[in-house]
Scaffold this motif. Structure first.
Motif, PDB file in Angstrom:
ATOM      1  N   TYR A  12    -123.538 -74.393 -32.269  1.00  0.00           N
ATOM      2  CA  TYR A  12    -123.822 -75.281 -31.085  1.00  0.00           C
ATOM      3  C   TYR A  12    -124.746 -76.221 -31.662  1.00  0.00           C
ATOM      4  CZ  TYR A  12    -120.906 -71.914 -28.313  1.00  0.00           C
ATOM      5  OH  TYR A  12    -120.080 -71.458 -27.961  1.00  0.00           O
ATOM      6  N   ASP A  13    -124.580 -77.619 -31.021  1.00  0.00           N
ATOM      7  CA  ASP A  13    -125.617 -78.577 -31.611  1.00  0.00           C
ATOM      8  C   ASP A  13    -126.842 -78.663 -30.822  1.00  0.00           C
ATOM      9  OD1 ASP A  13    -124.631 -80.219 -29.241  1.00  0.00           O
ATOM     10  OD2 ASP A  13    -123.307 -81.258 -30.446  1.00  0.00           O
ATOM     11  N   ALA A  14    -127.644 -79.501 -31.041  1.00  0.00           N
ATOM     12  CA  ALA A  14    -128.854 -79.713 -30.071  1.00  0.00           C
ATOM     13  C   ALA A  14    -128.597 -79.928 -28.997  1.00  0.00           C
ATOM     14  CB  ALA A  14    -129.841 -80.486 -31.164  1.00  0.00           C
ATOM     15  N   GLU A  15    -127.668 -81.001 -28.705  1.00  0.00           N
ATOM     16  CA  GLU A  15    -127.530 -81.191 -27.335  1.00  0.00           C
ATOM     17  C   GLU A  15    -126.938 -80.183 -26.658  1.00  0.00           C
ATOM     18  OE1 GLU A  15    -126.703 -83.849 -23.684  1.00  0.00           O
ATOM     19  OE2 GLU A  15    -128.198 -83.771 -25.460  1.00  0.00           O
ATOM     20  N   ALA A  16    -125.969 -79.296 -26.984  1.00  0.00           N
ATOM     21  CA  ALA A  16    -125.421 -78.459 -26.123  1.00  0.00           C
ATOM     22  C   ALA A  16    -126.615 -77.319 -25.902  1.00  0.00           C
ATOM     23  CB  ALA A  16    -124.422 -77.638 -27.005  1.00  0.00           C
ATOM     24  N   LYS A  17    -127.404 -76.932 -26.858  1.00  0.00           N
ATOM     25  CA  LYS A  17    -128.822 -76.344 -26.643  1.00  0.00           C
ATOM     26  C   LYS A  17    -129.569 -76.727 -25.790  1.00  0.00           C
ATOM     27  CE  LYS A  17    -128.990 -75.551 -31.097  1.00  0.00           C
ATOM     28  NZ  LYS A  17    -129.222 -75.131 -32.479  1.00  0.00           N
ATOM     29  N   ARG A  18    -129.935 -78.067 -25.681  1.00  0.00           N
ATOM     30  CA  ARG A  18    -130.819 -78.711 -24.656  1.00  0.00           C
ATOM     31  C   ARG A  18    -130.210 -78.650 -23.256  1.00  0.00           C
ATOM     32  NH1 ARG A  18    -130.574 -82.721 -21.324  1.00  0.00           N
ATOM     33  NH2 ARG A  18    -128.667 -83.446 -22.403  1.00  0.00           N
ATOM     34  N   ARG A  19    -128.744 -78.732 -23.201  1.00  0.00           N
ATOM     35  CA  ARG A  19    -128.111 -78.481 -21.834  1.00  0.00           C
ATOM     36  C   ARG A  19    -128.214 -77.150 -21.226  1.00  0.00           C
ATOM     37  NH1 ARG A  19    -122.475 -80.047 -22.554  1.00  0.00           N
ATOM     38  NH2 ARG A  19    -122.271 -79.441 -20.650  1.00  0.00           N
ATOM     39  N   LEU A  20    -127.900 -76.257 -22.321  1.00  0.00           N
ATOM     40  CA  LEU A  20    -128.094 -74.693 -21.987  1.00  0.00           C
ATOM     41  C   LEU A  20    -129.385 -74.349 -21.528  1.00  0.00           C
ATOM     42  CD1 LEU A  20    -126.752 -72.004 -21.751  1.00  0.00           C
ATOM     43  CD2 LEU A  20    -127.270 -71.852 -24.216  1.00  0.00           C
ATOM     44  N   GLY A  21    -130.465 -74.965 -22.385  1.00  0.00           N
ATOM     45  CA  GLY A  21    -132.016 -74.474 -21.960  1.00  0.00           C
ATOM     46  C   GLY A  21    -132.217 -75.091 -20.434  1.00  0.00           C
ATOM     47  N   SER A  59    -115.193 -66.074 -33.260  1.00  0.00           N
ATOM     48  CA  SER A  59    -116.180 -67.224 -33.252  1.00  0.00           C
ATOM     49  C   SER A  59    -116.304 -67.909 -32.011  1.00  0.00           C
ATOM     50  CB  SER A  59    -115.689 -68.338 -34.362  1.00  0.00           C
ATOM     51  OG  SER A  59    -114.697 -68.667 -33.906  1.00  0.00           O
ATOM     52  N   GLY A  60    -117.302 -68.532 -31.770  1.00  0.00           N
ATOM     53  CA  GLY A  60    -117.690 -69.176 -30.571  1.00  0.00           C
ATOM     54  C   GLY A  60    -116.780 -70.267 -30.039  1.00  0.00           C
ATOM     55  N   ALA A  61    -116.809 -70.232 -28.764  1.00  0.00           N
ATOM     56  CA  ALA A  61    -115.977 -71.533 -28.231  1.00  0.00           C
ATOM     57  C   ALA A  61    -116.810 -72.771 -28.356  1.00  0.00           C
ATOM     58  CB  ALA A  61    -115.669 -71.282 -26.633  1.00  0.00           C
ATOM     59  N   PRO A  62    -116.386 -73.895 -28.227  1.00  0.00           N
ATOM     60  CA  PRO A  62    -116.844 -75.143 -28.241  1.00  0.00           C
ATOM     61  C   PRO A  62    -117.630 -75.393 -26.873  1.00  0.00           C
ATOM     62  CG  PRO A  62    -114.406 -75.453 -28.168  1.00  0.00           C
ATOM     63  CD  PRO A  62    -114.880 -74.155 -28.620  1.00  0.00           C
ATOM     64  N   ALA A  63    -118.672 -76.116 -27.052  1.00  0.00           N
ATOM     65  CA  ALA A  63    -119.339 -76.388 -26.013  1.00  0.00           C
ATOM     66  C   ALA A  63    -118.522 -77.437 -24.931  1.00  0.00           C
ATOM     67  CB  ALA A  63    -120.698 -77.166 -26.365  1.00  0.00           C
ATOM     68  N   LEU A  64    -118.577 -77.166 -23.572  1.00  0.00           N
ATOM     69  CA  LEU A  64    -118.001 -77.973 -22.574  1.00  0.00           C
ATOM     70  C   LEU A  64    -118.788 -79.507 -22.516  1.00  0.00           C
ATOM     71  CD1 LEU A  64    -117.767 -75.332 -19.844  1.00  0.00           C
ATOM     72  CD2 LEU A  64    -115.965 -75.945 -21.435  1.00  0.00           C
ATOM     73  N   ALA A  65    -117.998 -80.378 -22.345  1.00  0.00           N
ATOM     74  CA  ALA A  65    -118.722 -81.618 -22.149  1.00  0.00           C
ATOM     75  C   ALA A  65    -119.426 -81.612 -20.961  1.00  0.00           C
ATOM     76  CB  ALA A  65    -117.342 -82.560 -21.771  1.00  0.00           C
ATOM     77  N   ASP A  66    -120.266 -82.421 -20.753  1.00  0.00           N
ATOM     78  CA  ASP A  66    -121.195 -82.523 -19.629  1.00  0.00           C
ATOM     79  C   ASP A  66    -120.235 -83.139 -18.469  1.00  0.00           C
ATOM     80  OD1 ASP A  66    -123.111 -83.421 -17.766  1.00  0.00           O
ATOM     81  OD2 ASP A  66    -124.667 -83.855 -19.129  1.00  0.00           O
ATOM     82  N   PRO A  67    -120.330 -82.505 -17.293  1.00  0.00           N
ATOM     83  CA  PRO A  67    -119.484 -82.956 -16.153  1.00  0.00           C
ATOM     84  C   PRO A  67    -120.070 -84.179 -15.541  1.00  0.00           C
ATOM     85  CG  PRO A  67    -120.549 -80.809 -15.828  1.00  0.00           C
ATOM     86  CD  PRO A  67    -120.774 -80.988 -17.178  1.00  0.00           C
ATOM     87  N   LYS A  68    -121.366 -84.092 -15.719  1.00  0.00           N
ATOM     88  CA  LYS A  68    -122.074 -85.400 -15.232  1.00  0.00           C
ATOM     89  C   LYS A  68    -121.683 -86.620 -15.926  1.00  0.00           C
ATOM     90  CE  LYS A  68    -126.104 -83.806 -15.185  1.00  0.00           C
ATOM     91  NZ  LYS A  68    -127.763 -83.530 -15.144  1.00  0.00           N
ATOM     92  N   GLU A  69    -121.544 -86.411 -17.194  1.00  0.00           N
ATOM     93  CA  GLU A  69    -121.225 -87.718 -18.060  1.00  0.00           C
ATOM     94  C   GLU A  69    -119.669 -88.003 -17.833  1.00  0.00           C
ATOM     95  OE1 GLU A  69    -123.052 -89.731 -19.573  1.00  0.00           O
ATOM     96  OE2 GLU A  69    -124.822 -88.558 -18.515  1.00  0.00           O
ATOM     97  N   GLY A 170    -112.828 -79.784 -17.989  1.00  0.00           N
ATOM     98  CA  GLY A 170    -113.467 -81.115 -18.166  1.00  0.00           C
ATOM     99  C   GLY A 170    -112.472 -82.250 -17.670  1.00  0.00           C
ATOM    100  N   LEU A 171    -111.706 -82.079 -16.656  1.00  0.00           N
ATOM    101  CA  LEU A 171    -110.980 -82.926 -15.930  1.00  0.00           C
ATOM    102  C   LEU A 171    -110.955 -82.974 -14.481  1.00  0.00           C
ATOM    103  CD1 LEU A 171    -107.221 -82.378 -17.611  1.00  0.00           C
ATOM    104  CD2 LEU A 171    -108.895 -84.373 -18.088  1.00  0.00           C
ATOM    105  N   ILE A 172    -111.064 -84.159 -13.784  1.00  0.00           N
ATOM    106  CA  ILE A 172    -111.266 -84.295 -12.283  1.00  0.00           C
ATOM    107  C   ILE A 172    -110.021 -83.876 -11.417  1.00  0.00           C
ATOM    108  CG2 ILE A 172    -112.060 -85.775 -10.302  1.00  0.00           C
ATOM    109  CD1 ILE A 172    -113.514 -87.437 -12.856  1.00  0.00           C
ATOM    110  N   THR A 173    -110.458 -83.012 -10.765  1.00  0.00           N
ATOM    111  CA  THR A 173    -109.349 -82.388  -9.997  1.00  0.00           C
ATOM    112  C   THR A 173    -109.416 -82.722  -8.431  1.00  0.00           C
ATOM    113  OG1 THR A 173    -110.245 -80.411  -9.503  1.00  0.00           O
ATOM    114  CG2 THR A 173    -108.709 -80.509 -11.290  1.00  0.00           C
TER     115      THR A 173
END
Length: 188
Positions: A12-21, A59-69, A170-173
């Protein structure tokens, strides 16, 4: 001082870890009366070759996109009338509910409904709040004020609004909208 430790697979990249934290800090603060700086989150990464489930290396799943973005991008596309881009952000069964009208499922319906209400409208955001529901949906609230031009050419501003979105995969319903535009228009 609450301490949270979480183990994740590496990758997981730094942004995903920041969001998780941040999300774990917020979850703790939802129950424990602690300021953010009093919550410690430790993220431990494990190499994927040491992870097995069901006797199979995983292996781990990819991080979800930020729903706010996603919501911010959708609202920006709608404001620019970039309907094709906005449409790509909508999931199957999308429905939206605006004040004073029946639910709509097509962006063209919204544009047609809004045409006699105002010539243009823009949003100034005071904030976006996101949370996970008990189902698969991420919930995002966008709040702020509306400004724009009435059909007669007069400007308006400072009209309160709140938009509530549900996102799945990741899609608006779903989009629910509350604002004071009718009350302000009636008083002018």
């Amino acid at each position: 001082m609450p301490i949270v430790e979480v183990h994740i697979l590496s990758g997981y990249d730094a942004e995903a870890k920041r969001r998780l934290g941040e999300a774990l800090t917020d979850a703790v603060r939802f129950v424990v009366p602690a300021p953010p700086e009093a919550v410690t989150v430790m993220i431990h990464e494990m190499p994927g070759e040491h992870y097995y489930r069901g006797r199979t290396q995983r292996s781990g799943a990819p991080a979800l996109a930020d729903p706010k973005e996603i919501v911010r991008s959708y609202l920006l596309a709608m404001e620019r009338r970039d309907i094709d881009t906005a449409q790509e952000m909508l999931g199957d069964g999308f429905v939206m509910q605006f004040p004073g009208t029946a639910p709509m499922s097509k962006l063209s319906e919204l544009i047609e409904w809004a045409a006699p209400r105002y010539r243009s409208v823009t949003k100034t955001y005071e904030g976006f709040d996101a949370m996970q529901s008990s189902s698969d949906a991420a919930i995002v609230y966008a709040r702020g004020t509306l400004s724009g031009v009435w059909p007669d050419g007069t400007d308006f501003e400072g009209i309160r609004f709140i938009d509530r979105f549900e996102l799945i995969g990741g899609l608006i319903t779903q989009q629910d909208v509350w604002n004071d535009i009718a009350e302000v228009r009636a008083s002018t």
